[in-house]
Design a protein around this motif. Structure first.
Motif, PDB file in Angstrom:
ATOM      1  N   THR A   1      -3.715  -3.178  -0.955  1.00  0.00           N
ATOM      2  CA  THR A   1      -4.268  -2.605  -2.076  1.00  0.00           C
ATOM      3  C   THR A   1      -5.283  -3.832  -2.387  1.00  0.00           C
ATOM      4  O   THR A   1      -4.994  -4.709  -3.018  1.00  0.00           O
ATOM      5  CB  THR A   1      -3.867  -2.044  -3.192  1.00  0.00           C
ATOM      6  OG1 THR A   1      -2.784  -1.163  -2.858  1.00  0.00           O
ATOM      7  CG2 THR A   1      -4.491  -1.529  -4.188  1.00  0.00           C
TER       8      THR A   1
ATOM      9  N   GLU B   1      -4.097   1.657  -8.256  1.00  0.00           N
ATOM     10  CA  GLU B   1      -5.513   1.054  -7.964  1.00  0.00           C
ATOM     11  C   GLU B   1      -6.392   1.481  -8.985  1.00  0.00           C
ATOM     12  O   GLU B   1      -7.155   0.906  -9.503  1.00  0.00           O
ATOM     13  CB  GLU B   1      -6.023   1.239  -6.693  1.00  0.00           C
ATOM     14  CG  GLU B   1      -7.349   1.015  -6.239  1.00  0.00           C
ATOM     15  CD  GLU B   1      -7.883   2.159  -5.539  1.00  0.00           C
ATOM     16  OE1 GLU B   1      -9.169   2.500  -5.689  1.00  0.00           O
ATOM     17  OE2 GLU B   1      -7.491   2.266  -4.390  1.00  0.00           O
TER      18      GLU B   1
ATOM     19  N   GLY C   1       0.736  -1.252   0.090  1.00  0.00           N
ATOM     20  CA  GLY C   1      -0.006  -0.333   0.202  1.00  0.00           C
ATOM     21  C   GLY C   1       0.786   1.110   0.159  1.00  0.00           C
ATOM     22  O   GLY C   1       2.175   1.255  -0.465  1.00  0.00           O
TER      23      GLY C   1
ATOM     24  N   THR D   1      -7.260   1.370  -1.471  1.00  0.00           N
ATOM     25  CA  THR D   1      -5.945   1.360  -0.841  1.00  0.00           C
ATOM     26  C   THR D   1      -5.703   1.825   0.557  1.00  0.00           C
ATOM     27  O   THR D   1      -6.157   3.031   0.812  1.00  0.00           O
ATOM     28  CB  THR D   1      -5.048   2.251  -1.685  1.00  0.00           C
ATOM     29  OG1 THR D   1      -5.097   1.960  -3.217  1.00  0.00           O
ATOM     30  CG2 THR D   1      -3.404   2.197  -1.655  1.00  0.00           C
TER      31      THR D   1
END
Length: 416
Positions: free
Chosen positions: A86, A51, A35, A81
């Motif tokens: 994610t 994302e 992330g 996210t």
């Protein structure tokens, strides 16, 4: 209801299912265990940008076809996210779940990042940044983490980035990120609903390519800096034209085990009542007030009190909230009722496909190799509550919350 089952492929991909026979809905998620904490300081927001781009077309389907199929097969779908992962997910009717899985795995495994869509999403994300910075609620909740951990810390610097840090995102950067962080060893699939584990594994093996030879995960051992003093005692943003002030009082917490988490839940409910009673019921100074835990373990944990009040009351509310958190807790007449309420809430907390999916993924993000203890979640909560006495709750309070130097404020207000 069936037991949680897990298969770990030779290349490291984890496939976890929970059979729920009472529903015709199926929830599917595929998650990269990376992330914003994986972003460099110069590229903060890259994980979130990625994302967005997964929805923009694959080797097999263009953006319009993806949108059509997701609308056709999913009841709901989205992605999000956080600092540590994610996630891409969808919920469908059981009759459509195989098609849903095929489409979402195509997005996850085969994105192509068209150049024109990269520029389009840059504009979308810049607008999202403006929207988030304009939201008082988001500003206060993000700034309390920054105040406690510092704006250079992985916890305190946020997820979405800035216009400057996302300006250099290009196709080459996105392709490199996909190769490094979207490998089987860095991914986990969770399916919850009336499904067969063996059938899910067979389907995933068909649509998620195997990798031979390199099984290394990119996951990092995160550190919760819970011992140092807050980076700032107060972060205050002044926004002209406001008649009310929104404020949050927070304190850092160490990483805690399951039983300590239950004790903190008791303290949240206790302070939620005390803050509401003292500030609204007794003095009429606020409309909303309460308490909550804000945690993304193992990176950060915070305990927070919050209130919304007229700007003229701000200093008085700050003083009262500080006194409330530093006073001796008087739990004797509340603790049994609070424990009963937590028990009742726990009995219905894992009902839907989404509840189970999020809970299983949460355990994976925490680093648990075996998540089967969730099958006994209510029993474990019940046993923990039965073993907790007043002294244990007071010890957690005085060790973690009752220290003036550890407190920090996040405030959005008008100029005073």
């Amino acid at each position: 209801m069936g037991k949680i089952k897990q298969t770990v492929r030779q290349d490291g991909l984890r496939i976890i299912t929970k059979k729920l026979t009472y529903t015709q809905k199926v929830m599917f998620s595929v998650t990269s265990l990376m992330g914003s904490a994986n972003d460099s300081e110069e590229s903060l927001g890259l994980a979130h940008y990625f994302e967005h781009m997964v929805f923009q077309g694959t080797k097999n389907r263009d953006k319009d076809e993806l949108e059509r199929l997701l609308a056709l097969y999913c009841i709901t779908h989205n992605a999000d996210t956080s600092h540590l992962r994610t996630r891409y997910y969808g919920e469908s009717a059981k009759i459509n779940y195989k098609k849903m899985v095929e489409v979402i795995l195509d997005m996850y495994c085969n994105p192509i990042f068209p150049e024109d869509r990269i520029e389009n999403e840059r504009g979308v994300i810049n607008n999202e940044i403006i929207m988030r910075h304009s939201s008082d609620d988001i500003t206060v909740s993000e700034n309390i983490i920054t105040a406690l951990y510092g704006d250079k810390s992985l916890a305190g610097r946020g997820v979405i980035g800035s216009k400057e840090t996302i300006a250099t995102v290009n196709r080459e950067v996105l392709l490199k990120m996909h190769k490094e962080y979207y490998s089987p060893a860095n991914s986990v699939i969770v399916v919850t609903g009336d499904v067969s584990h063996s059938e899910v594994v067979k389907m995933v093996n068909r649509f998620f390519p195997r990798i031979v030879g390199n099984y290394k995960s990119q996951k990092i051992e995160w550190n919760n800096d819970s011992c140092s003093l807050p980076s700032s005692q107060i972060i205050q943003e002044e926004r002209p034209g406001r008649e009310c002030a929104l404020l949050c009082l927070g304190v850092k917490l160490k990483n805690f085990d399951f039983k300590e988490r239950v004790i903190l839940s008791i303290l949240v409910k206790y302070f939620r009542k005390i803050v509401f009673d003292e500030l609204r019921q007794k003095r009429g100074l606020v409309y909303t007030a309460g308490a909550y835990l804000n945690s993304e373990r193992p990176l950060y944990n915070t305990f927070c009190l919050y209130a919304e009040t007229a700007v003229a009351n701000l200093d008085e509310i700050k003083k009262l909230m500080t006194e409330i958190i530093l006073n001796k807790v008087c739990l004797e007449k509340y603790i049994e009722d609070i424990k009963q309420r937590i028990l009742a809430e726990s009995s219905v907390s894992l009902e839907t496909t989404g509840d189970w999916n999020r809970a299983i993924l949460g355990r994976v993000v925490l680093g648990e190799d075996d998540v089967s203890s969730l099958d006994n979640y209510f029993k474990n909560i019940s046993e923990a509550l039965n073993s907790i006495d007043l002294g244990m709750v007071e010890r957690i309070f005085y060790e973690n919350l009752n220290h003036k130097d550890n407190l920090a404020f996040s405030i959005v207000t008008n100029k005073i």
